[in-house]
Every structure is written in C-alpha cells, then in structure tokens.
Design a protein around this motif. Structure first.
Motif, short mmCIF file in Angstrom:
data_model
loop_
_atom_site.label_atom_id
_atom_site.label_comp_id
_atom_site.label_asym_id
_atom_site.label_seq_id
_atom_site.Cartn_x
_atom_site.Cartn_y
_atom_site.Cartn_z
N SER A 1 -8.97 0.16 7.98
CA SER A 1 -10.17 0.98 7.80
C SER A 1 -10.11 1.82 6.55
O SER A 1 -11.15 2.25 6.03
CB SER A 1 -10.40 1.87 9.02
N SER A 2 -8.91 2.10 6.06
CA SER A 2 -8.77 2.82 4.80
C SER A 2 -7.38 2.56 4.25
O SER A 2 -6.45 2.23 4.99
CB SER A 2 -9.01 4.32 4.97
N ALA A 3 -7.26 2.75 2.96
CA ALA A 3 -5.95 2.51 2.34
C ALA A 3 -5.93 3.16 0.98
O ALA A 3 -6.96 3.42 0.35
CB ALA A 3 -5.67 1.03 2.23
N VAL A 4 -4.72 3.43 0.53
CA VAL A 4 -4.47 3.77 -0.87
C VAL A 4 -3.50 2.71 -1.36
O VAL A 4 -2.38 2.59 -0.86
CB VAL A 4 -3.87 5.17 -1.04
N ALA A 5 -4.00 1.93 -2.33
CA ALA A 5 -3.19 0.79 -2.75
C ALA A 5 -3.69 0.28 -4.08
O ALA A 5 -4.77 0.65 -4.55
CB ALA A 5 -3.27 -0.31 -1.70
N THR B 1 2.52 4.62 6.28
CA THR B 1 2.87 4.83 4.88
C THR B 1 3.84 3.75 4.43
O THR B 1 4.32 2.94 5.23
CB THR B 1 3.49 6.22 4.67
N ASN B 2 4.14 3.77 3.17
CA ASN B 2 5.07 2.77 2.64
C ASN B 2 6.53 3.22 2.76
O ASN B 2 7.44 2.56 2.26
CB ASN B 2 4.75 2.45 1.19
N ASN B 3 6.79 4.34 3.43
CA ASN B 3 8.15 4.86 3.56
C ASN B 3 8.36 5.26 5.02
O ASN B 3 7.92 6.31 5.46
CB ASN B 3 8.36 6.06 2.64
N LEU B 4 9.04 4.36 5.77
CA LEU B 4 9.23 4.57 7.19
C LEU B 4 10.72 4.77 7.49
O LEU B 4 11.59 4.19 6.84
CB LEU B 4 8.69 3.36 7.98
N ARG B 5 10.98 5.55 8.53
CA ARG B 5 12.35 5.87 8.92
C ARG B 5 12.56 5.50 10.38
O ARG B 5 11.67 5.67 11.21
CB ARG B 5 12.62 7.36 8.71
N GLU C 1 -5.83 -1.54 -11.09
CA GLU C 1 -4.48 -1.71 -11.62
C GLU C 1 -3.56 -0.58 -11.18
O GLU C 1 -2.34 -0.66 -11.35
CB GLU C 1 -4.53 -1.79 -13.14
N THR C 2 -4.12 0.44 -10.65
CA THR C 2 -3.35 1.56 -10.10
C THR C 2 -3.81 1.81 -8.69
O THR C 2 -4.88 1.35 -8.29
CB THR C 2 -3.55 2.83 -10.95
N PRO C 3 -2.99 2.51 -7.89
CA PRO C 3 -3.42 2.76 -6.51
C PRO C 3 -4.73 3.53 -6.46
O PRO C 3 -4.92 4.52 -7.16
CB PRO C 3 -2.26 3.58 -5.93
N ARG C 4 -5.65 3.02 -5.65
CA ARG C 4 -6.95 3.66 -5.46
C ARG C 4 -7.24 3.75 -3.96
O ARG C 4 -6.83 2.89 -3.19
CB ARG C 4 -8.06 2.87 -6.14
N PHE D 1 0.85 -1.20 0.00
CA PHE D 1 0.00 0.00 0.00
C PHE D 1 0.88 1.24 0.00
O PHE D 1 2.06 1.18 0.35
CB PHE D 1 -0.94 0.02 1.21
N GLU D 2 0.28 2.32 -0.39
CA GLU D 2 0.95 3.61 -0.25
C GLU D 2 0.73 4.13 1.16
O GLU D 2 1.63 4.71 1.76
CB GLU D 2 0.43 4.60 -1.28
N ASN D 3 -0.43 3.96 1.65
CA ASN D 3 -0.71 4.22 3.06
C ASN D 3 -1.91 3.39 3.46
O ASN D 3 -2.75 3.02 2.63
CB ASN D 3 -0.93 5.70 3.35
N ALA D 4 -1.97 3.10 4.72
CA ALA D 4 -3.08 2.31 5.25
C ALA D 4 -3.32 2.72 6.69
O ALA D 4 -2.37 2.90 7.46
CB ALA D 4 -2.80 0.83 5.15
#
Length: 690
Positions: A259-263, A219-223, A374-377, A150-153
């Motif tokens: 509960s929500s996501a962009v993926a 998010t998909n980018n963690l530090r 097929e694309t992030p939604r 996911f891009e974020n969840a």
C-alpha cells in the motif's frame, strides 16, 4: 357583445338639385294668382359599402354562396418573435476526479537470512570437531541482511515465510522469539516462550512458520531476538560438520500487495481510467445525440500528488474539435507539481457527438504513466492525480437529442385593433357580436413539441378582461392554429358595456419539449405567432346612431323668386338595413343655427317627434325581400319658407331602434344593405301681373 361604440359620423353630401325649369315673363300685369311649383330633388343612396370601402380590414364574401355579400372584419397582427437561443445553452458545470494507482510495483524482494555458526550460538563448540554437546539454552540476537528492494514498505496483504534450518547433529528449540524493525524497535512478528509456541527442529532438519504481512510495515533492517535451547547429545560424542550452523531465512511469498513504500521504484503499471461528467443533473436533463457548439470554453486543472514524474494522457471521447478530430491532450508533470492547466478558450464549431445515443454525459479516458525513480521515492495507493474540470457556459448552434423541458417567457406584446375611426360615423349603446373569432397562429420551426400557457388581455380603455389559454400543445415543425372562440371569446367580447375593445396584449410561457421527447432544434430558431381577427358583421345593435349632413340647393334653384308663400318638403326613406330606424332632422343656416325641425317642434297635435322607418323583410340569409318605407312631409307657410331658403344645410340623424340592452339578437349585415334618402319640395308662387 355589449358595447357602447363611440359615435361614428357619416357625412353624406346629398346634393339637392332642382330639375324643373320654367320661364318668367318680362312683365306682369293684373290679375294676381298663385302657381304651384313641383321641385324634384336628386336621390342619394347610402350603403354599408360606403363605410368600409376605404378600410382594407373589411372584406366582402363573394366566394361562399351561403354568405355571399356578407361583411367580415379581418386583421392580422404579427406578434414579437420569441427566440429559442435563450434556453439553447449549457450552463456552467464543474467536476472533480482523483485517479489513484491500484498497485505499487517495487524491485524484486530477495529472501533475507541469518547464518549463525555453532560457535556463535553455543560458545565452546566448534565446527569439524567430535564433541559431547551439553544441554543448554542461550539467548541469540542478530540482524538480518539488508533488504535492497525498499527502505520500508507497508503491505496491504501478503505472507512472510519464517524458516529455520538446523544442520547440527543435535536438535534445537526456539523458545520464544521476535523480529524487530531495527530502525524504530517496532515488533513485526513474535512467538511467546510458552511451550505451545516453541518451534522444535530435529537434527539436520528444518521448520517453517508463516506470518501475515497484512497492514505490516517492514523496513530494510530487521533484527532477530530469541532463546535457543538444545537438549545436547546425551553425553555421547557427536561429530560436528565442517560448517555447523543454524540458518534463519525470511521470504515474502508471491501474491503480496504493497500500500505504500519508500524505494527506488520501477515504472509503474499504467493507470487507465474511464469516467464521465454530467452536463446537466435532475430527473429530466438535456441528453444530446449531437450538438454543435456556438461558443464555450473549458479549463482542466491537474495536480500531481505523486512524488514521481508522470505523464497524463486525456481523451474526451465524444468531444470533437472544429476540424473533426477527437479532443486529446498529453502532459508530463514533475513530482508533486500542481496547477498544470489544459485550456480551450473557444469551443465555437466544436461538436458533442454521442454516436446517436441520447446522453447527458461527457465521457473521457485517462491514462497515467508513473515513471521510474533513480533514488528512493515515497509512493502510496493514496497518492493521486487530481483533475478539476471547469466548463464555461456553452451556447448551442444546433441540438439533436432530448432537450430538458424548459420555460421560455413570452414578453407582453401590446397592440391596438385598427377599426378605422368609427367614432366619426356610428355610436352604440350596445352591440352583441355573433361568432367572433381570433385565431392565434403559432409557427414552430423545431421538431420538439411546445406547450403554450398564456393570457390575452383585452381592454376598451375603461374595462379590461382576460382570456386564459392553458396547456395548448403546439405541434412540431409547423403551424398550429388556436381558435379563441373555443375558449370563450364571444362571451368575453360581449361583456364590454361601454366601448368596443381595441387594445389587446398577449403574454405567457412556452414550455419547450414538455413531454421529454427526442427532436432537433437550431439556435437560430424562433417561435413566431400571429393573431388573426375574424369578426363577421353579424351583430345585434342597440342605440346606434348615423348622422348625415345634406346640402340644400333649393336656394340656388329658386334664386330670384321672392314671393314664395307656401312650400311642402317631402322626405322619402327606403330602408334595407336589418333594423328599425328612427329619424329626425334639422335645417340649419350657414352658421349652423337651427331654423326648422323635421318633424316640426314643438309638437303639434297629430305630429310625432320622430320619423320611424320599419325594417325590411329578409330571408334566412339576410337578403332583403321587401324594404321598409316611410314618407314624411314638412308644411311651411310665409316666414317659414324664407327660413327654409336660408338654410343651406340639412342634418339628419338616423337611430337604430332595437329592444332594450341585452335583449337584441344578432342580425346579418350585408354589403348591399341600403338606406335611401329622397327629398322633394312643392312650392306655391304668387303671380302678380300688375
């Protein structure tokens, strides 16, 4: 019943014919003498049958021995039908529903990690060497590998396992750290620098710490940012493996919920929803087992609030098309499409069938399939498919079930009671009816009960009165007779003091299914009703007057005899009508002017102004035992005889002699009751033979 019934004029032509014959000599010679002539007149019989013989509303009882010959007025008045289709309908109704996804599916979430070599963490050390490792605490910051699921969840619940593996020959300590969303800098998890929060990992060992994902957006980018401490090798040389590193891993544990996501989303689990719509509300709504629609329509408006393609399948389980198939429809909607419509403009012949169970609900089943992307939604459990049901007014051809108690207004229905034209025959000061009855017959084709509340208004043109009919239960599928005598009809009809009531009207309210029971009804059904008048001629009459005109044929019979000098006119009255009679009469010329009075007036000594006839003696059934009888004579001299001969019309007025108004009791009038008139004359003729 009091009633001042208007005058009824009876015209009886009583032909007075002379039946005597005599011969007149051609010549007369002295002497002169008087000869008496007795002239009989034809007898006229007048019965109550003569009043009613041309009126089909009067009947004579011939079947019941107890009332043989009695006269009864019968009349049936058909009232305007009340159509049930006014209430056999389903009014417009609407309903809204939002159907949401319960679970969001995304691609598999792989663990993400940081592999930090010893050279990166502790500068000066190198893998594959033998070294003395000094004690040190150094800052360490690094990004985790990208998450491809996911891009974020946002997680509604779940757990993330934070794991540190140390393959160094010395121990390490994480003295405070935080995991940050690299995109916006928000902190997901952290441990403070307090010693109680330190994570201590022995040489060549590992440690793990769980963190809650509840309401966390990842998010998909963690530090990773931390302080790493090592106590060193205590001045002893140690061998560093060929690959000396600290491995940090984060892994989402099973059982999480998003509960929500962009993926990039896979096909979601099918949303299946069963729901119902109330056709009517209230404490006693119409509940159908089976109903056939005569007309109607519906529109179903669909809005897709998902950012995804989806297919919606709708089935209304208890709504059948005219061909017998269950209504169902399937539509595919594009992302965020709104205003998609499913319409049925004509429901004629459609059936609502609830499989024998009475219910006010239309039941439907909904299946929603959300397609993959097929694309992030973006997707959220708050996203929905909104459905607006709008049913137009539906008429019903038939209904089986429990119909809601409903009032049907019965419009006023006015009619006149046709008693012929009694004003030309008989007038009354008062009339009291005994046991009159009006039967209201209500014919109900439906199997539901009907509660009738109505008013019968009665008027004679001067006075008006009402009879209230309250809470009369009309039985299902048949004829219910309501006898108004049980509601005070006799008292009401006897309350009129001037004229007999002729004007009637009926109005009210019919409540269908007042006890909220199960039954059946058709849209073609209508409530029909009749008013049957049954008025036995058992009456107490005050001030009644019969007027009779009789033709005087004496002038024709005595034509040519000019020397009549004396005459006696005799009137014989025989009475079988169950009332005392008072009679007066006049002899009138061709213009109607009175020539002589019977009895004579002005009243002479010994004369009375009225001829009284006693009533008959009757048995308990009203049958005559002995008739009343009276003879009255009128003595005429000289010019009076001439006046008599010039009076071609005799008028008799017969008045009923009864007690004062309000005290006369009903008597029985019979078809064979008679009033007989017999008129004869005796004349003196002077014979002069000179």
């Amino acid at each position: 019943m009091k009633k001042n019934i208007q005058s009824i004029s009876l015209f009886l032509l009583i032909t007075l014919g002379l039946t005597s014959c005599f011969d007149v000599p051609d010549e007369f010679v002295a002497p002169v003498w008087d000869v008496d002539l007795n002239v009989p007149v034809s007898v006229k019989k007048y019965t109550l049958a003569d009043i009613i013989k041309d009126d089909p509303n009067f009947i004579v009882e011939y079947n019941d021995p107890a009332s043989l010959g009695r006269i009864t007025y019968l009349h049936e008045e058909e009232l305007t039908s009340t159509h049930i289709d006014e209430i056999l309908k389903i009014d417009e109704f609407e309903a809204d529903a939002a159907h949401r996804i319960e679970e969001i599916k995304i691609g598999e979430i792989e663990p993400i990690s940081i592999n930090a070599g010893v050279e990166e963490v502790f500068p000066g050390l190198s893998s594959g060497s033998t070294q003395i490792i000094p004690s040190a605490q150094v800052p360490f910051n690094s990004n985790f590998g990208l998450n491809t699921a996911f891009e974020n969840a946002t997680f509604s619940n779940g757990e993330l396992l934070f794991k540190v593996k140390n393959n160094l020959p010395v121990g390490i300590e994480l003295r405070g750290f935080q995991i940050i969303n690299a995109i916006d800098g928000s902190v997901l998890f952290s441990r403070s620098s307090n010693s109680s929060d330190w994570i201590i990992i022995a040489p060549n060992d590992s440690a793990s710490v769980p963190f809650s994902l509840n309401n966390k957006t990842v998010t998909n980018n963690l530090r990773f940012e931390s302080q790493i401490f090592t106590p060193g090798s205590e001045n002893q040389p140690v061998v560093l493996p060929e690959y000396s590193a600290i491995e940090i891993t984060m892994e989402v544990q099973e059982g999480f919920a998003i509960s929500s996501a962009v993926a990039v989303l896979p096909v979601q689990n099918k949303v299946i929803s069963e729901n119902s719509i109330a056709v009517q509300s209230g404490s006693q709504p119409s509940q159908f087992q089976r109903t056939v629609l005569g007309s109607g329509s519906f529109d179903i408006l669909i809005d897709n609030y998902f950012d995804l393609d989806l297919t919606l399948e709708l089935t209304i389980d208890n709504l059948f098309k005219a061909d017998g198939s269950i209504f169902s429809s399937s539509v595919t909607l594009t992302p965020n499409e709104s205003g998609r419509m499913i319409s049925e403009p004509d429901l004629a012949g459609w059936v609502l069938d609830n499989n024998g169970v009475a219910s006010e609900y239309i039941s439907y089943k909904l299946g929603i399939t959300i397609h993959n992307s097929e694309t992030p939604r973006a997707i959220s459990v708050e996203d929905s498919v909104a459905i607006h049901f709008s049913f137009g007014k539906m008429t019903l051809e038939s209904f089986i079930g429990r119909v809601s108690p409903s009032d049907i207004e019965i419009a006023p229905d006015t009619f006149n009671l046709n008693l012929g034209n009694p004003d030309e025959i008989l007038t009354f000061d008062e009339i009291i009816l005994e046991n009159p009855n009006i039967i209201l017959e209500v014919i109900s084709p439906t199997t539901f009960e009907i509660m009738l509340n109505g008013t019968i208004s009665i008027s004679n043109g001067i006075e008006s009165n009402e009879l209230a009919l309250n809470n009369i239960l009309i039985q299902p599928a048949g004829v219910t007779g309501v006898e108004l005598k049980d509601f005070g009809l006799e008292e009401l009809m006897n309350s009129f003091s001037e004229k007999f009531p002729k004007n009637f009207s009926f109005s009210g309210t019919a409540t269908l299914n007042p006890n909220y029971l199960t039954g059946s009804i058709s849209g073609k059904d209508s409530i029909t009703s009749n008013l049957d008048f049954v008025l036995p001629l058992n009456a107490g009459i005050s001030g009644g007057i019969i007027t009779d005109t009789v033709k005087n044929n004496l002038t024709d019979n005595l034509h040519g005899i000019e020397d009549l000098n004396y005459a006696v006119v005799k009137l014989e009255l025989t009475n079988e009508i169950p009332l005392s009679l008072a009679c007066v009469g006049t002899f009138n010329d061709i213009n109607g002017a009175t020539q002589l009075n019977l009895p004579p007036r002005p009243i002479m000594p010994g004369n009375k102004d009225t001829i009284f006839v006693d009533p008959p003696r009757v048995d308990y059934k009203g049958n005559t035992i002995t008739a009343g009888y009276r003879i009255q004579e009128l003595e005429l001299f000289g010019d009076e005889v001439k006046k008599f001969l010039e009076s071609p019309i005799m008028t008799f007025q017969v008045r009923f002699v009864t007690p004062p108004n309000g005290t006369n009791l009903p008597v029985i009038f019979n078809i064979k009751d008679e009033l007989n008139f017999k008129i004869s004359a005796k004349a003196s003729y002077r014979v002069d033979i000179n």
